[in-house]
Design a protein around this motif. Structure first.
Motif, PDB file in Angstrom:
ATOM      1  N   GLN A 111      35.946  71.917  44.376  1.00  0.00           N
ATOM      2  CA  GLN A 111      35.067  70.661  44.199  1.00  0.00           C
ATOM      3  C   GLN A 111      33.651  71.084  44.154  1.00  0.00           C
ATOM      4  O   GLN A 111      33.407  72.103  45.023  1.00  0.00           O
ATOM      5  CB  GLN A 111      35.260  69.431  45.303  1.00  0.00           C
ATOM      6  N   ASP A 112      32.821  70.356  43.512  1.00  0.00           N
ATOM      7  CA  ASP A 112      31.734  70.945  43.282  1.00  0.00           C
ATOM      8  C   ASP A 112      30.770  69.772  42.755  1.00  0.00           C
ATOM      9  O   ASP A 112      31.225  68.751  42.379  1.00  0.00           O
ATOM     10  CB  ASP A 112      31.154  71.952  42.592  1.00  0.00           C
ATOM     11  N   PHE A 113      29.193  70.130  42.329  1.00  0.00           N
ATOM     12  CA  PHE A 113      28.500  69.050  41.871  1.00  0.00           C
ATOM     13  C   PHE A 113      27.771  69.636  40.574  1.00  0.00           C
ATOM     14  O   PHE A 113      27.531  70.874  40.629  1.00  0.00           O
ATOM     15  CB  PHE A 113      27.177  69.050  42.865  1.00  0.00           C
ATOM     16  N   VAL A 114      27.742  68.792  39.602  1.00  0.00           N
ATOM     17  CA  VAL A 114      26.992  69.438  38.229  1.00  0.00           C
ATOM     18  C   VAL A 114      26.035  68.268  37.952  1.00  0.00           C
ATOM     19  O   VAL A 114      26.300  66.994  38.056  1.00  0.00           O
ATOM     20  CB  VAL A 114      28.105  69.392  37.022  1.00  0.00           C
ATOM     21  N   LEU A 115      24.675  68.682  37.749  1.00  0.00           N
ATOM     22  CA  LEU A 115      23.528  67.831  37.689  1.00  0.00           C
ATOM     23  C   LEU A 115      23.362  67.373  36.151  1.00  0.00           C
ATOM     24  O   LEU A 115      23.889  67.995  35.261  1.00  0.00           O
ATOM     25  CB  LEU A 115      22.245  68.783  37.921  1.00  0.00           C
ATOM     26  N   PHE A 116      23.131  66.339  35.929  1.00  0.00           N
ATOM     27  CA  PHE A 116      22.902  65.677  34.544  1.00  0.00           C
ATOM     28  C   PHE A 116      21.417  64.976  34.608  1.00  0.00           C
ATOM     29  O   PHE A 116      21.166  64.844  33.473  1.00  0.00           O
ATOM     30  CB  PHE A 116      23.937  64.742  33.916  1.00  0.00           C
ATOM     31  N   ASP A 117      20.937  64.751  35.794  1.00  0.00           N
ATOM     32  CA  ASP A 117      19.557  64.122  35.518  1.00  0.00           C
ATOM     33  C   ASP A 117      18.688  64.013  36.820  1.00  0.00           C
ATOM     34  O   ASP A 117      19.261  64.404  37.804  1.00  0.00           O
ATOM     35  CB  ASP A 117      19.625  62.369  35.068  1.00  0.00           C
ATOM     36  N   VAL A 118      17.604  63.883  36.896  1.00  0.00           N
ATOM     37  CA  VAL A 118      16.646  64.168  37.986  1.00  0.00           C
ATOM     38  C   VAL A 118      15.304  63.009  37.828  1.00  0.00           C
ATOM     39  O   VAL A 118      14.807  62.888  36.931  1.00  0.00           O
ATOM     40  CB  VAL A 118      15.920  65.450  38.038  1.00  0.00           C
ATOM     41  N   ARG A 119      15.204  62.417  38.934  1.00  0.00           N
ATOM     42  CA  ARG A 119      13.931  61.519  38.991  1.00  0.00           C
ATOM     43  C   ARG A 119      13.063  61.796  40.190  1.00  0.00           C
ATOM     44  O   ARG A 119      13.601  62.220  41.312  1.00  0.00           O
ATOM     45  CB  ARG A 119      14.487  59.984  39.250  1.00  0.00           C
ATOM     46  N   VAL A 120      11.927  62.225  39.957  1.00  0.00           N
ATOM     47  CA  VAL A 120      10.759  62.470  40.863  1.00  0.00           C
ATOM     48  C   VAL A 120      10.029  61.431  40.968  1.00  0.00           C
ATOM     49  O   VAL A 120       9.029  61.226  40.150  1.00  0.00           O
ATOM     50  CB  VAL A 120      10.301  63.884  40.358  1.00  0.00           C
ATOM     51  N   GLY A 121      10.105  60.664  42.233  1.00  0.00           N
ATOM     52  CA  GLY A 121       9.282  59.688  42.173  1.00  0.00           C
ATOM     53  C   GLY A 121       9.677  58.690  41.267  1.00  0.00           C
ATOM     54  O   GLY A 121      10.862  58.028  41.465  1.00  0.00           O
ATOM     55  N   ASN A 122       8.895  58.132  40.425  1.00  0.00           N
ATOM     56  CA  ASN A 122       9.374  57.032  39.570  1.00  0.00           C
ATOM     57  C   ASN A 122       9.473  57.676  38.193  1.00  0.00           C
ATOM     58  O   ASN A 122       9.669  56.927  37.173  1.00  0.00           O
ATOM     59  CB  ASN A 122       8.067  56.031  39.404  1.00  0.00           C
ATOM     60  N   LEU A 139      22.011  75.243  40.536  1.00  0.00           N
ATOM     61  CA  LEU A 139      23.053  74.106  40.178  1.00  0.00           C
ATOM     62  C   LEU A 139      23.323  74.354  38.790  1.00  0.00           C
ATOM     63  O   LEU A 139      22.527  74.731  37.933  1.00  0.00           O
ATOM     64  CB  LEU A 139      22.372  72.830  40.425  1.00  0.00           C
ATOM     65  N   ASP A 140      24.682  73.976  38.583  1.00  0.00           N
ATOM     66  CA  ASP A 140      25.034  73.626  37.060  1.00  0.00           C
ATOM     67  C   ASP A 140      24.676  72.736  36.580  1.00  0.00           C
ATOM     68  O   ASP A 140      24.358  71.565  37.347  1.00  0.00           O
ATOM     69  CB  ASP A 140      26.503  73.745  37.002  1.00  0.00           C
ATOM     70  N   VAL A 141      24.420  72.507  35.173  1.00  0.00           N
ATOM     71  CA  VAL A 141      23.776  71.225  34.613  1.00  0.00           C
ATOM     72  C   VAL A 141      24.900  70.874  33.286  1.00  0.00           C
ATOM     73  O   VAL A 141      25.376  71.992  32.751  1.00  0.00           O
ATOM     74  CB  VAL A 141      22.573  71.597  33.882  1.00  0.00           C
ATOM     75  N   VAL A 142      24.969  69.657  33.166  1.00  0.00           N
ATOM     76  CA  VAL A 142      25.991  69.289  32.174  1.00  0.00           C
ATOM     77  C   VAL A 142      25.695  69.932  30.895  1.00  0.00           C
ATOM     78  O   VAL A 142      24.397  70.039  30.642  1.00  0.00           O
ATOM     79  CB  VAL A 142      26.311  67.773  31.966  1.00  0.00           C
ATOM     80  N   PRO A 143      26.609  70.502  29.907  1.00  0.00           N
ATOM     81  CA  PRO A 143      26.380  71.175  28.720  1.00  0.00           C
ATOM     82  C   PRO A 143      25.789  70.161  27.724  1.00  0.00           C
ATOM     83  O   PRO A 143      26.524  69.082  27.544  1.00  0.00           O
ATOM     84  CB  PRO A 143      27.504  71.998  28.507  1.00  0.00           C
ATOM     85  N   ILE A 144      25.094  70.679  27.004  1.00  0.00           N
ATOM     86  CA  ILE A 144      24.628  69.683  25.535  1.00  0.00           C
ATOM     87  C   ILE A 144      25.953  70.029  24.501  1.00  0.00           C
ATOM     88  O   ILE A 144      26.435  71.293  24.573  1.00  0.00           O
ATOM     89  CB  ILE A 144      23.234  70.376  24.992  1.00  0.00           C
ATOM     90  N   ILE A 145      26.441  68.938  23.902  1.00  0.00           N
ATOM     91  CA  ILE A 145      27.592  69.151  23.244  1.00  0.00           C
ATOM     92  C   ILE A 145      26.976  68.844  21.578  1.00  0.00           C
ATOM     93  O   ILE A 145      27.854  68.732  20.615  1.00  0.00           O
ATOM     94  CB  ILE A 145      28.631  68.219  23.690  1.00  0.00           C
ATOM     95  N   GLY A 146      25.926  68.214  21.300  1.00  0.00           N
ATOM     96  CA  GLY A 146      25.415  67.934  20.198  1.00  0.00           C
ATOM     97  C   GLY A 146      23.863  67.131  20.181  1.00  0.00           C
ATOM     98  O   GLY A 146      23.589  66.736  21.195  1.00  0.00           O
ATOM     99  N   GLU A 147      23.627  67.001  18.725  1.00  0.00           N
ATOM    100  CA  GLU A 147      22.571  66.055  18.736  1.00  0.00           C
ATOM    101  C   GLU A 147      22.713  65.295  17.289  1.00  0.00           C
ATOM    102  O   GLU A 147      23.284  65.587  16.705  1.00  0.00           O
ATOM    103  CB  GLU A 147      21.272  67.085  18.555  1.00  0.00           C
ATOM    104  N   GLY A 148      21.848  64.179  17.560  1.00  0.00           N
ATOM    105  CA  GLY A 148      21.946  63.038  16.362  1.00  0.00           C
ATOM    106  C   GLY A 148      22.036  61.777  16.523  1.00  0.00           C
ATOM    107  O   GLY A 148      21.156  61.616  17.928  1.00  0.00           O
ATOM    108  N   THR A 149      22.184  60.774  15.714  1.00  0.00           N
ATOM    109  CA  THR A 149      21.733  59.524  16.000  1.00  0.00           C
ATOM    110  C   THR A 149      22.922  58.795  17.021  1.00  0.00           C
ATOM    111  O   THR A 149      23.945  59.556  17.146  1.00  0.00           O
ATOM    112  CB  THR A 149      21.767  58.529  14.885  1.00  0.00           C
ATOM    113  N   LEU A 150      22.933  57.633  17.563  1.00  0.00           N
ATOM    114  CA  LEU A 150      24.134  57.162  18.230  1.00  0.00           C
ATOM    115  C   LEU A 150      25.279  56.949  17.272  1.00  0.00           C
ATOM    116  O   LEU A 150      26.538  56.870  17.516  1.00  0.00           O
ATOM    117  CB  LEU A 150      23.770  55.667  18.583  1.00  0.00           C
ATOM    118  N   PHE A 151      25.160  56.515  16.078  1.00  0.00           N
ATOM    119  CA  PHE A 151      26.159  56.604  14.921  1.00  0.00           C
ATOM    120  C   PHE A 151      27.000  58.095  14.929  1.00  0.00           C
ATOM    121  O   PHE A 151      28.206  58.062  14.840  1.00  0.00           O
ATOM    122  CB  PHE A 151      25.694  56.032  13.580  1.00  0.00           C
TER     123      PHE A 151
END
Length: 170
Positions: A111-122, A139-151
């Protein structure tokens, strides 16, 4: 999208957005990351201490995962202070691995932790800064799997997305 709550499977109603903001942003360029099948984890750093949480404050974190988080984050309290200049920060990620969700063992042997977002203050960090934090903290960070529109994302999801961690559905 909204869901048809009268159907047994609560089917998505494509084109019927839950918020007008999603409709407004649908044609924008997005970066897609792999959704890890685990449990949502927050690492809250403040006043030279870390506090773990789930998606909600009442979420239960499995004991073995708490042990792993302790191993990983307690020794780096000083480093967290350096990376975040002594200020408040929240690391958002996923606890994943065996015995976390049905397919958790597909990802790794422990078991481990993989990072996907960071908030510093606000402030929410941009992806390049999230990657920088991950590198500085080991730390590991979630991999990018693509780019494009929501469609484009909807089309990808309909076809199915193979995990970057192995030969299984993301």
């Amino acid at each position: 999208f909204k869901r048809d709550m009268s159907s047994p499977h609560k089917t998505l109603i494509e084109g019927d957005w839950t918020l007008p903001e999603f409709e407004y942003l649908a044609a924008n360029a997005w970066t897609f990351t792999e959704k890890v099948d685990g449990t949502n984890i927050r690492i809250h750093f403040k006043d030279e201490a870390v506090v773990y949480g789930g998606r909600t404050d009442s979420a239960q974190i499995p004991a073995p995962l708490v042990g792993r988080l302790n191993e990983r984050f307690l020794p780096m309290i000083e480093r967290l202070g350096e990376v975040f200049s002594g200020g408040e920060a929240v690391l958002y990620g996923e606890g994943y691995g065996p015995k976390i969700q049905k397919g958790g063992g597909n990802y790794r042997a422990d078991q481990d932790f993989v990072l996907f977002d960071v908030r510093v203050g606000n402030w929410w960090l941009q992806r390049s800064d999230v990657e920088d934090v991950a590198q500085k903290l080991g730390l590991d960070v979630v991999p990018i799997i693509g780019e494009g529109t929501l469609f484009d994302a909807v089309r990808m999801a309909k076809v199915g997305i193979r995990s970057t961690w192995g030969d299984f559905e993301a």
